[in-house]
Enzyme design. Structure first.
Site, PDB file in Angstrom:
ATOM      1  N   PHE A  53       0.858  -0.997   0.094  1.00 11.78           N
ATOM      2  CA  PHE A  53       0.162   0.230  -0.132  1.00 11.78           C
ATOM      3  C   PHE A  53       0.985   1.321  -0.143  1.00 11.78           C
ATOM      4  O   PHE A  53       2.045   1.368   0.675  1.00 11.78           O
ATOM      5  CB  PHE A  53      -0.887   0.146   1.216  1.00 11.78           C
ATOM      6  N   ASP A  54       0.329   2.234  -0.757  1.00 13.47           N
ATOM      7  CA  ASP A  54       0.883   3.621  -0.666  1.00 13.47           C
ATOM      8  C   ASP A  54       0.278   3.986   0.681  1.00 13.47           C
ATOM      9  O   ASP A  54      -0.673   3.457   1.313  1.00 13.47           O
ATOM     10  CB  ASP A  54       0.432   4.592  -1.629  1.00 13.47           C
ATOM     11  N   LEU A  55       1.078   5.099   1.226  1.00  8.90           N
ATOM     12  CA  LEU A  55       0.732   5.529   2.457  1.00  8.90           C
ATOM     13  C   LEU A  55      -0.441   6.754   2.392  1.00  8.90           C
ATOM     14  O   LEU A  55      -1.500   6.387   2.839  1.00  8.90           O
ATOM     15  CB  LEU A  55       1.641   5.942   3.454  1.00  8.90           C
ATOM     16  N   ASP A  56       0.075   7.906   2.092  1.00  7.70           N
ATOM     17  CA  ASP A  56      -0.787   9.141   1.981  1.00  7.70           C
ATOM     18  C   ASP A  56      -1.754   8.970   0.910  1.00  7.70           C
ATOM     19  O   ASP A  56      -1.307   8.634  -0.163  1.00  7.70           O
ATOM     20  CB  ASP A  56       0.222  10.308   1.852  1.00  7.70           C
ATOM     21  N   LYS A  75       9.194   6.104  -6.435  1.00  7.26           N
ATOM     22  CA  LYS A  75       8.259   5.876  -7.333  1.00  7.26           C
ATOM     23  C   LYS A  75       8.114   7.019  -8.201  1.00  7.26           C
ATOM     24  O   LYS A  75       8.252   8.329  -7.821  1.00  7.26           O
ATOM     25  CB  LYS A  75       6.808   5.742  -6.728  1.00  7.26           C
TER      26      LYS A  75
END
Length: 187
Positions: free
Chosen positions: A7-10, A137
């Site tokens: 998962f990406d965070l923000d 990324k």
């Protein structure tokens, strides 16, 4: 068979848009003496903070990051939270035997702090931050680092993110991808 979800965070796990934009705007006002345009605030969304500020004022990055950090910390308790349903989703995935990781462009200390602040840190087997891979990324490097940490193959994994650079990184690394449209400001 799926073995891992990254998962990406923000904007994917954490509803942090208001906090990030407020801190970015405040830093520009304090250090540059001006209000950034909406385009400047959103233009490099998802890139590491220093890269975002370097595009505005390459000679003032350290001051901008410092001002941003002060505002972010002061407002985080009021503005930072997981998206509704995220904790339950992570628990269901873990109960299904999947290994979970975070792949973020944030610095490691900030990512760990925010995950802990929102009660999510203990749900992840790996956290890959901006300094943990040779490139950020949309390069595949951070996704590959997370896959290595999880000891799993890309073809058995999913990358979930709210930005095009998350999807590009996952695809370049060979994972399947999911667009987190609940966090994206531009579908």
């Amino acid at each position: 068979m799926t073995r891992a979800v990254l998962f990406d965070l923000d904007g994917t796990l954490l509803d942090s848009f208001a906090l990030i934009t407020a801190a970015f705007r405040a830093a520009c006002r304090e250090v540059l003496g001006r209000e950034p345009s909406a385009h400047e605030v959103l233009e490099r969304w998802g890139q590491p903070l220093a890269m975002r500020f370097a595009a505005l004022a390459p000679d003032r990055v350290e001051s901008l990051v410092g001002a941003y950090s002060r505002v972010y910390e002061a407002a985080a308790a009021a503005l930072l939270r997981p998206f509704p349903g995220v904790p339950a989703l992570l628990d269901r995935l873990a109960d299904a035997g999947l290994r979970l990781a975070v792949v973020t462009s944030k610095r490691r200390h900030a990512a760990l702090r925010d995950l802990a602040r929102c009660g999510l840190l203990d749900r992840f087997h790996a956290v890959v931050a901006s300094e943990d891979a040779p490139a950020v990324k949309p390069a595949p490097d951070p996704v590959r680092a997370a896959l290595s940490d999880l000891r799993t193959e890309a073809v058995r994994s999913w990358m979930v993110g709210d930005a095009a650079l998350d999807i590009a990184a996952g695809r370049a690394a060979g994972t399947r991808t999911i667009g987190a449209l609940w966090g994206a400001r531009d579908r």
